[in-house]
Design a protein around this motif. Structure first.
Motif, PDB file in Angstrom:
ATOM      1  N   ASN A 162       0.848  -1.196   0.000  1.00 18.80           N
ATOM      2  CA  ASN A 162       0.000   0.000   0.000  1.00 18.80           C
ATOM      3  C   ASN A 162       0.884   1.247   0.000  1.00 18.80           C
ATOM      4  O   ASN A 162       1.881   1.308   0.696  1.00 18.80           O
ATOM      5  CB  ASN A 162      -0.907   0.030   1.233  1.00 18.80           C
ATOM      6  N   GLY A 163       0.483   2.209  -0.808  1.00 16.10           N
ATOM      7  CA  GLY A 163       1.232   3.472  -0.841  1.00 16.10           C
ATOM      8  C   GLY A 163       2.433   3.445  -1.767  1.00 16.10           C
ATOM      9  O   GLY A 163       3.189   4.404  -1.847  1.00 16.10           O
ATOM     10  N   ALA A 164       2.629   2.349  -2.496  1.00 15.22           N
ATOM     11  CA  ALA A 164       3.808   2.227  -3.362  1.00 15.22           C
ATOM     12  C   ALA A 164       3.702   3.077  -4.626  1.00 15.22           C
ATOM     13  O   ALA A 164       4.702   3.315  -5.299  1.00 15.22           O
ATOM     14  CB  ALA A 164       4.023   0.768  -3.742  1.00 15.22           C
ATOM     15  N   GLY A 165       2.491   3.509  -4.955  1.00 13.06           N
ATOM     16  CA  GLY A 165       2.327   4.360  -6.130  1.00 13.06           C
ATOM     17  C   GLY A 165       1.527   3.731  -7.255  1.00 13.06           C
ATOM     18  O   GLY A 165       1.482   4.248  -8.374  1.00 13.06           O
ATOM     19  N   LYS A 166       0.856   2.644  -6.971  1.00 20.44           N
ATOM     20  CA  LYS A 166       0.132   1.906  -8.015  1.00 20.44           C
ATOM     21  C   LYS A 166      -1.056   2.709  -8.554  1.00 20.44           C
ATOM     22  O   LYS A 166      -1.204   2.888  -9.763  1.00 20.44           O
ATOM     23  CB  LYS A 166      -0.354   0.542  -7.479  1.00 20.44           C
ATOM     24  N   THR A 167      -1.907   3.170  -7.629  1.00 20.00           N
ATOM     25  CA  THR A 167      -3.104   3.904  -8.066  1.00 20.00           C
ATOM     26  C   THR A 167      -2.709   5.174  -8.817  1.00 20.00           C
ATOM     27  O   THR A 167      -3.298   5.494  -9.856  1.00 20.00           O
ATOM     28  CB  THR A 167      -3.992   4.257  -6.846  1.00 20.00           C
ATOM     29  N   THR A 168      -1.716   5.860  -8.316  1.00 20.44           N
ATOM     30  CA  THR A 168      -1.252   7.085  -8.984  1.00 20.44           C
ATOM     31  C   THR A 168      -0.842   6.770 -10.420  1.00 20.44           C
ATOM     32  O   THR A 168      -1.237   7.472 -11.364  1.00 20.44           O
ATOM     33  CB  THR A 168      -0.063   7.692  -8.200  1.00 20.44           C
ATOM     34  N   THR A 169      -0.076   5.697 -10.598  1.00 19.94           N
ATOM     35  CA  THR A 169       0.374   5.312 -11.942  1.00 19.94           C
ATOM     36  C   THR A 169      -0.820   5.003 -12.848  1.00 19.94           C
ATOM     37  O   THR A 169      -0.886   5.473 -13.995  1.00 19.94           O
ATOM     38  CB  THR A 169       1.288   4.061 -11.856  1.00 19.94           C
TER      39      THR A 169
HETATM   40  N1  ATP Z   1      -3.633  13.436  -3.827  1.00 16.63           N
HETATM   41  C1  ATP Z   1      -2.537  13.142  -3.123  1.00 16.63           C
HETATM   42  N2  ATP Z   1      -1.889  14.106  -2.433  1.00 16.63           N
HETATM   43  C2  ATP Z   1      -0.769  13.827  -1.716  1.00 16.63           C
HETATM   44  N3  ATP Z   1      -0.206  12.595  -1.652  1.00 16.63           N
HETATM   45  C3  ATP Z   1      -0.804  11.599  -2.315  1.00 16.63           C
HETATM   46  C4  ATP Z   1      -2.005  11.816  -3.071  1.00 16.63           C
HETATM   47  N4  ATP Z   1      -2.367  10.634  -3.632  1.00 16.63           N
HETATM   48  C5  ATP Z   1      -1.435   9.724  -3.233  1.00 16.63           C
HETATM   49  N5  ATP Z   1      -0.512  10.292  -2.440  1.00 16.63           N
HETATM   50  C6  ATP Z   1       0.671   9.627  -1.847  1.00 16.63           C
HETATM   51  O1  ATP Z   1       1.417   9.043  -2.898  1.00 16.63           O
HETATM   52  C7  ATP Z   1       1.916   7.767  -2.517  1.00 16.63           C
HETATM   53  C8  ATP Z   1       1.422   6.697  -3.487  1.00 16.63           C
HETATM   54  O2  ATP Z   1       0.009   6.540  -3.352  1.00 16.63           O
HETATM   55  P1  ATP Z   1      -0.854   5.545  -4.242  1.00 16.63           P
HETATM   56  O3  ATP Z   1      -2.264   5.672  -3.821  1.00 16.63           O
HETATM   57  O4  ATP Z   1      -0.526   5.754  -5.661  1.00 16.63           O
HETATM   58  O5  ATP Z   1      -0.265   4.151  -3.786  1.00 16.63           O
HETATM   59  P2  ATP Z   1      -0.859   2.704  -4.006  1.00 16.63           P
HETATM   60  O6  ATP Z   1       0.299   1.837  -4.311  1.00 16.63           O
HETATM   61  O7  ATP Z   1      -1.972   2.727  -4.978  1.00 16.63           O
HETATM   62  O8  ATP Z   1      -1.392   2.339  -2.584  1.00 16.63           O
HETATM   63  P3  ATP Z   1      -2.880   1.999  -2.157  1.00 16.63           P
HETATM   64  O9  ATP Z   1      -3.084   0.599  -2.605  1.00 16.63           O
HETATM   65  O10 ATP Z   1      -2.808   2.155  -0.672  1.00 16.63           O
HETATM   66  O11 ATP Z   1      -3.766   3.006  -2.830  1.00 16.63           O
HETATM   67  C9  ATP Z   1       1.479   7.573  -1.081  1.00 16.63           C
HETATM   68  O12 ATP Z   1       2.527   7.968  -0.246  1.00 16.63           O
HETATM   69  C10 ATP Z   1       0.295   8.478  -0.941  1.00 16.63           C
HETATM   70  O13 ATP Z   1       0.150   8.905   0.396  1.00 16.63           O
END
Ligand code: ATP
Length: 299
Positions: A39-46
Protein backbone atom coordinates in the motif's frame (compact mmCIF):
# COMPACT_ATOMS: atom_id res chain seq x y z
CA UNK A 1 2.11 -3.09 -33.55
CA UNK A 2 1.37 -0.73 -30.71
CA UNK A 3 1.72 -2.14 -27.22
CA UNK A 4 -1.35 -1.98 -24.96
CA UNK A 5 0.61 -0.11 -22.27
CA UNK A 6 3.92 1.69 -22.38
CA UNK A 7 5.12 3.73 -19.43
CA UNK A 8 8.47 5.51 -19.75
CA UNK A 9 10.33 7.22 -16.94
CA UNK A 10 7.12 8.28 -15.26
CA UNK A 11 7.31 10.48 -12.16
CA UNK A 12 4.61 12.09 -10.06
CA UNK A 13 5.25 14.40 -7.17
CA UNK A 14 2.64 15.51 -4.62
CA UNK A 15 4.39 18.33 -2.78
CA UNK A 16 7.20 16.64 -0.87
CA UNK A 17 6.03 13.11 -1.72
CA UNK A 18 7.52 11.48 -4.79
CA UNK A 19 4.68 8.98 -5.35
CA UNK A 20 6.04 7.64 -8.65
CA UNK A 21 9.77 7.73 -9.37
CA UNK A 22 11.01 7.27 -12.98
CA UNK A 23 8.87 4.20 -13.45
CA UNK A 24 8.92 2.32 -16.75
CA UNK A 25 6.89 -0.72 -17.67
CA UNK A 26 5.37 -2.39 -20.67
CA UNK A 27 2.28 -4.57 -20.96
CA UNK A 28 2.24 -6.89 -23.97
CA UNK A 29 -0.82 -7.91 -25.97
CA UNK A 30 -2.85 -10.73 -24.44
CA UNK A 31 -1.03 -10.94 -21.14
CA UNK A 32 -2.36 -10.57 -17.62
CA UNK A 33 0.12 -8.20 -15.99
CA UNK A 34 0.25 -7.84 -12.22
CA UNK A 35 1.32 -4.48 -10.85
CA UNK A 36 2.37 -5.57 -7.39
CA UNK A 37 3.42 -3.48 -4.42
CA UNK A 38 2.61 -2.61 -0.83
CA UNK A 39 0.00 0.00 0.00
CA UNK A 40 1.23 3.47 -0.84
CA UNK A 41 3.81 2.23 -3.36
CA UNK A 42 2.33 4.36 -6.13
CA UNK A 43 0.13 1.91 -8.01
CA UNK A 44 -3.10 3.90 -8.07
CA UNK A 45 -1.25 7.09 -8.98
CA UNK A 46 0.37 5.31 -11.94
CA UNK A 47 -2.93 3.85 -13.15
CA UNK A 48 -4.71 7.20 -12.81
CA UNK A 49 -2.03 8.87 -14.94
CA UNK A 50 -2.31 6.06 -17.48
CA UNK A 51 -6.04 6.68 -17.81
CA UNK A 52 -5.62 10.43 -18.12
CA UNK A 53 -7.23 11.16 -14.75
CA UNK A 54 -4.07 12.74 -13.37
CA UNK A 55 -1.18 14.66 -14.93
CA UNK A 56 2.33 13.28 -14.54
CA UNK A 57 5.15 15.47 -13.25
CA UNK A 58 7.36 14.00 -15.97
CA UNK A 59 7.63 10.99 -18.22
CA UNK A 60 5.41 9.43 -20.83
CA UNK A 61 2.51 7.02 -20.96
CA UNK A 62 0.94 5.43 -24.05
CA UNK A 63 -2.12 3.21 -24.46
CA UNK A 64 -2.02 1.43 -27.80
CA UNK A 65 0.48 4.04 -28.87
CA UNK A 66 -1.78 6.97 -28.00
CA UNK A 67 -1.33 9.57 -25.25
CA UNK A 68 -3.67 9.45 -22.24
CA UNK A 69 -7.16 10.75 -22.78
CA UNK A 70 -7.93 8.55 -25.75
CA UNK A 71 -9.48 5.52 -24.09
CA UNK A 72 -10.78 3.72 -27.14
CA UNK A 73 -10.25 0.01 -26.63
CA UNK A 74 -9.69 0.51 -22.89
CA UNK A 75 -11.98 -0.41 -19.98
CA UNK A 76 -11.12 0.43 -16.40
CA UNK A 77 -12.22 -0.19 -12.85
CA UNK A 78 -10.19 2.22 -10.80
CA UNK A 79 -12.43 3.48 -8.07
CA UNK A 80 -15.57 1.94 -6.63
CA UNK A 81 -17.94 2.64 -9.48
CA UNK A 82 -20.96 4.80 -8.72
CA UNK A 83 -24.11 2.75 -9.30
CA UNK A 84 -27.69 3.64 -8.38
CA UNK A 85 -28.61 1.50 -5.35
CA UNK A 86 -32.34 1.36 -6.19
CA UNK A 87 -31.80 0.20 -9.79
CA UNK A 88 -31.01 -3.40 -10.73
CA UNK A 89 -27.59 -4.43 -11.98
CA UNK A 90 -28.99 -4.66 -15.51
CA UNK A 91 -30.65 -1.23 -15.33
CA UNK A 92 -27.47 0.31 -14.00
CA UNK A 93 -25.50 -1.09 -16.92
CA UNK A 94 -28.14 0.16 -19.37
CA UNK A 95 -27.91 3.67 -17.94
CA UNK A 96 -24.14 3.55 -18.17
CA UNK A 97 -24.18 2.10 -21.69
CA UNK A 98 -26.42 4.92 -22.92
CA UNK A 99 -24.41 7.55 -21.09
CA UNK A 100 -21.08 6.38 -22.49
CA UNK A 101 -22.42 5.63 -25.94
CA UNK A 102 -21.47 1.97 -25.65
CA UNK A 103 -24.94 0.80 -26.72
CA UNK A 104 -27.17 -1.41 -24.59
CA UNK A 105 -26.95 -4.53 -26.73
CA UNK A 106 -23.96 -5.93 -24.81
CA UNK A 107 -25.51 -5.54 -21.36
CA UNK A 108 -26.69 -9.13 -20.96
CA UNK A 109 -23.49 -10.51 -22.47
CA UNK A 110 -21.31 -8.68 -19.96
CA UNK A 111 -23.64 -9.66 -17.10
CA UNK A 112 -23.12 -13.23 -18.22
CA UNK A 113 -19.33 -12.81 -18.40
CA UNK A 114 -19.18 -11.71 -14.76
CA UNK A 115 -21.67 -14.42 -13.73
CA UNK A 116 -24.44 -12.01 -12.77
CA UNK A 117 -26.99 -12.80 -15.46
CA UNK A 118 -29.28 -14.65 -13.06
CA UNK A 119 -29.13 -11.77 -10.58
CA UNK A 120 -29.23 -8.99 -13.19
CA UNK A 121 -32.79 -8.04 -12.25
CA UNK A 122 -32.03 -7.64 -8.53
CA UNK A 123 -31.47 -4.27 -6.96
CA UNK A 124 -27.86 -3.18 -6.75
CA UNK A 125 -28.33 -2.50 -3.02
CA UNK A 126 -29.02 -6.21 -2.45
CA UNK A 127 -25.70 -7.29 -4.00
CA UNK A 128 -22.78 -8.59 -1.95
CA UNK A 129 -19.52 -6.66 -2.15
CA UNK A 130 -18.14 -9.26 -4.53
CA UNK A 131 -21.16 -8.92 -6.82
CA UNK A 132 -20.86 -5.13 -6.76
CA UNK A 133 -17.23 -5.41 -7.75
CA UNK A 134 -18.07 -7.86 -10.55
CA UNK A 135 -20.72 -5.43 -11.80
CA UNK A 136 -17.93 -2.85 -11.91
CA UNK A 137 -15.94 -5.19 -14.15
CA UNK A 138 -19.06 -5.70 -16.30
CA UNK A 139 -19.30 -1.92 -16.69
CA UNK A 140 -15.67 -1.79 -17.77
CA UNK A 141 -16.43 -4.48 -20.38
CA UNK A 142 -19.37 -2.66 -21.97
CA UNK A 143 -17.27 -1.22 -24.77
CA UNK A 144 -15.68 -4.61 -25.45
CA UNK A 145 -12.21 -3.27 -24.62
CA UNK A 146 -8.97 -4.88 -25.72
CA UNK A 147 -7.30 -3.70 -22.52
CA UNK A 148 -8.79 -3.87 -19.06
CA UNK A 149 -7.23 -1.88 -16.21
CA UNK A 150 -8.27 -3.02 -12.74
CA UNK A 151 -7.08 -1.29 -9.58
CA UNK A 152 -7.03 -3.71 -6.62
CA UNK A 153 -10.11 -5.57 -7.87
CA UNK A 154 -10.27 -7.90 -4.87
CA UNK A 155 -9.79 -5.22 -2.21
CA UNK A 156 -12.25 -5.62 0.65
CA UNK A 157 -13.75 -8.87 -0.67
CA UNK A 158 -14.21 -11.99 1.45
CA UNK A 159 -12.25 -15.13 0.43
CA UNK A 160 -15.12 -16.46 -1.71
CA UNK A 161 -15.52 -13.09 -3.45
CA UNK A 162 -11.78 -12.94 -4.07
CA UNK A 163 -11.78 -16.44 -5.54
CA UNK A 164 -14.68 -15.53 -7.89
CA UNK A 165 -12.84 -12.41 -9.01
CA UNK A 166 -9.64 -14.38 -9.65
CA UNK A 167 -11.54 -16.86 -11.80
CA UNK A 168 -13.14 -14.00 -13.72
CA UNK A 169 -9.81 -12.27 -14.37
CA UNK A 170 -8.23 -15.51 -15.55
CA UNK A 171 -11.15 -16.06 -17.92
CA UNK A 172 -10.85 -12.53 -19.27
CA UNK A 173 -7.15 -13.12 -19.88
CA UNK A 174 -7.81 -16.46 -21.53
CA UNK A 175 -10.34 -14.84 -23.88
CA UNK A 176 -7.54 -12.82 -25.43
CA UNK A 177 -7.98 -9.53 -23.60
CA UNK A 178 -4.99 -7.80 -22.11
CA UNK A 179 -5.39 -7.18 -18.39
CA UNK A 180 -3.37 -4.84 -16.18
CA UNK A 181 -4.24 -5.29 -12.56
CA UNK A 182 -2.78 -3.80 -9.42
CA UNK A 183 -2.58 -5.69 -6.17
CA UNK A 184 -0.75 -5.73 -2.87
CA UNK A 185 -1.37 -9.47 -2.57
CA UNK A 186 1.46 -11.60 -3.76
CA UNK A 187 -0.48 -14.87 -3.73
CA UNK A 188 -3.17 -13.36 -5.86
CA UNK A 189 -0.82 -12.06 -8.51
CA UNK A 190 1.04 -15.34 -8.48
CA UNK A 191 -2.16 -17.23 -9.28
CA UNK A 192 -3.48 -14.94 -11.98
CA UNK A 193 -0.69 -13.18 -13.79
CA UNK A 194 1.65 -14.01 -16.63
CA UNK A 195 4.09 -11.27 -15.69
CA UNK A 196 4.59 -9.12 -12.66
CA UNK A 197 6.03 -5.66 -12.11
CA UNK A 198 7.01 -5.07 -8.50
CA UNK A 199 6.78 -1.48 -7.33
CA UNK A 200 8.25 -0.16 -4.10
CA UNK A 201 8.27 3.49 -3.03
CA UNK A 202 7.30 4.60 -6.51
CA UNK A 203 10.03 2.65 -8.27
CA UNK A 204 9.80 -0.50 -10.34
CA UNK A 205 12.21 -2.87 -8.63
CA UNK A 206 11.57 -5.97 -10.71
CA UNK A 207 9.66 -6.99 -13.81
CA UNK A 208 9.47 -10.62 -14.77
CA UNK A 209 7.41 -13.80 -14.92
CA UNK A 210 6.46 -15.24 -11.55
CA UNK A 211 8.81 -18.20 -12.15
CA UNK A 212 11.74 -15.98 -13.06
CA UNK A 213 11.04 -13.64 -10.19
CA UNK A 214 11.30 -16.54 -7.83
CA UNK A 215 14.67 -17.28 -9.35
CA UNK A 216 16.53 -20.52 -9.44
CA UNK A 217 15.45 -23.35 -7.21
CA UNK A 218 17.51 -24.46 -4.23
CA UNK A 219 18.43 -27.89 -2.96
CA UNK A 220 17.11 -28.41 0.55
CA UNK A 221 19.11 -30.86 2.62
CA UNK A 222 18.48 -32.14 6.14
CA UNK A 223 21.56 -33.86 7.50
CA UNK A 224 22.96 -34.67 10.92
CA UNK A 225 24.96 -33.04 12.37
CA UNK A 226 23.86 -29.92 10.50
CA UNK A 227 26.88 -27.65 11.28
CA UNK A 228 29.27 -30.29 9.93
CA UNK A 229 27.04 -30.75 6.86
CA UNK A 230 27.16 -26.98 6.27
CA UNK A 231 30.96 -27.11 6.46
CA UNK A 232 31.24 -30.00 3.99
CA UNK A 233 28.78 -28.32 1.61
CA UNK A 234 30.71 -25.05 1.83
CA UNK A 235 33.94 -26.87 0.96
CA UNK A 236 32.27 -28.47 -2.05
CA UNK A 237 30.25 -25.52 -3.36
CA UNK A 238 31.72 -22.39 -1.79
CA UNK A 239 30.34 -20.57 1.26
CA UNK A 240 28.20 -18.21 -0.81
CA UNK A 241 26.01 -21.06 -2.03
CA UNK A 242 25.24 -22.44 1.43
CA UNK A 243 22.56 -21.15 3.75
CA UNK A 244 21.16 -22.66 6.93
CA UNK A 245 17.42 -22.06 7.26
CA UNK A 246 14.82 -23.71 9.50
CA UNK A 247 16.99 -26.68 10.45
CA UNK A 248 18.06 -27.44 6.89
CA UNK A 249 20.71 -26.46 4.38
CA UNK A 250 19.58 -24.49 1.36
CA UNK A 251 22.13 -24.96 -1.36
CA UNK A 252 22.33 -22.90 -4.52
CA UNK A 253 23.11 -25.79 -6.82
CA UNK A 254 21.56 -27.33 -9.93
CA UNK A 255 19.06 -30.14 -9.17
CA UNK A 256 21.14 -32.56 -11.32
CA UNK A 257 23.89 -32.40 -8.72
CA UNK A 258 21.65 -33.84 -5.98
CA UNK A 259 22.90 -37.44 -6.23
CA UNK A 260 26.56 -36.38 -6.31
CA UNK A 261 26.05 -34.12 -3.32
CA UNK A 262 24.26 -36.82 -1.38
CA UNK A 263 27.19 -39.20 -2.05
CA UNK A 264 29.71 -36.63 -0.80
CA UNK A 265 27.76 -35.89 2.38
CA UNK A 266 27.31 -39.57 3.18
CA UNK A 267 31.00 -40.23 2.44
CA UNK A 268 31.84 -37.51 4.97
CA UNK A 269 29.97 -39.53 7.62
CA UNK A 270 26.78 -37.45 7.67
CA UNK A 271 23.29 -38.91 8.05
CA UNK A 272 21.20 -37.39 5.24
CA UNK A 273 17.48 -37.71 6.01
CA UNK A 274 16.06 -35.36 3.36
CA UNK A 275 17.23 -34.00 0.05
CA UNK A 276 14.85 -32.25 -2.31
CA UNK A 277 14.57 -29.43 -4.80
CA UNK A 278 12.66 -26.51 -3.28
CA UNK A 279 11.47 -23.35 -4.94
CA UNK A 280 12.38 -20.09 -3.30
CA UNK A 281 9.58 -18.66 -1.27
CA UNK A 282 8.15 -15.83 -3.36
CA UNK A 283 7.08 -14.09 -0.17
CA UNK A 284 10.74 -13.82 0.75
CA UNK A 285 11.64 -12.50 -2.69
CA UNK A 286 8.89 -9.90 -2.48
CA UNK A 287 10.06 -8.86 0.97
CA UNK A 288 13.63 -8.50 -0.21
CA UNK A 289 12.52 -6.44 -3.18
CA UNK A 290 10.26 -4.07 -1.32
CA UNK A 291 11.96 -3.67 2.06
CA UNK A 292 15.52 -2.47 1.98
CA UNK A 293 16.35 -5.09 -0.62
CA UNK A 294 15.29 -2.78 -3.40
CA UNK A 295 18.76 -2.76 -4.91
CA UNK A 296 18.56 -6.49 -5.55
CA UNK A 297 16.82 -5.98 -8.85
CA UNK A 298 15.81 -9.18 -10.57
CA UNK A 299 15.19 -7.93 -14.08
N1 ATP B 1 -3.63 13.44 -3.83
C1 ATP B 1 -2.54 13.14 -3.12
N2 ATP B 1 -1.89 14.11 -2.43
C2 ATP B 1 -0.77 13.83 -1.72
N3 ATP B 1 -0.21 12.59 -1.65
C3 ATP B 1 -0.80 11.60 -2.31
C4 ATP B 1 -2.01 11.82 -3.07
N4 ATP B 1 -2.37 10.63 -3.63
C5 ATP B 1 -1.44 9.72 -3.23
N5 ATP B 1 -0.51 10.29 -2.44
C6 ATP B 1 0.67 9.63 -1.85
O1 ATP B 1 1.42 9.04 -2.90
C7 ATP B 1 1.92 7.77 -2.52
C8 ATP B 1 1.42 6.70 -3.49
O2 ATP B 1 0.01 6.54 -3.35
P1 ATP B 1 -0.85 5.55 -4.24
O3 ATP B 1 -2.26 5.67 -3.82
O4 ATP B 1 -0.53 5.75 -5.66
O5 ATP B 1 -0.27 4.15 -3.79
P2 ATP B 1 -0.86 2.70 -4.01
O6 ATP B 1 0.30 1.84 -4.31
O7 ATP B 1 -1.97 2.73 -4.98
O8 ATP B 1 -1.39 2.34 -2.58
P3 ATP B 1 -2.88 2.00 -2.16
O9 ATP B 1 -3.08 0.60 -2.61
O10 ATP B 1 -2.81 2.15 -0.67
O11 ATP B 1 -3.77 3.01 -2.83
C9 ATP B 1 1.48 7.57 -1.08
O12 ATP B 1 2.53 7.97 -0.25
C10 ATP B 1 0.29 8.48 -0.94
O13 ATP B 1 0.15 8.91 0.40
Amino acid sequence: MNLPVEIRELSKRYGDVLAVDRLSLTVRPGEVYGFLGPNGAGKTTTLRILLGLLRPTSGQVRLFGKPPGDLSGVGALIESPAFYPYLSGRENLRVLARYTGAGTERVDAVLDTVDLLARGGDRYSSYSLGMKQRLGVAAALLKDPRLLVLDEPTNGLDPAGMADMRVLIRELGASGRTVLLSSHLLGEVQQICDRVGVVSRGRLVAENTVAELRGTSVLRVVADPLPRAAEVAANLLGQARVEVRDGALELGVEPEKAAWLNGELVAAGLAVSELRVAERDLEQVFFELTEGGADRVVA
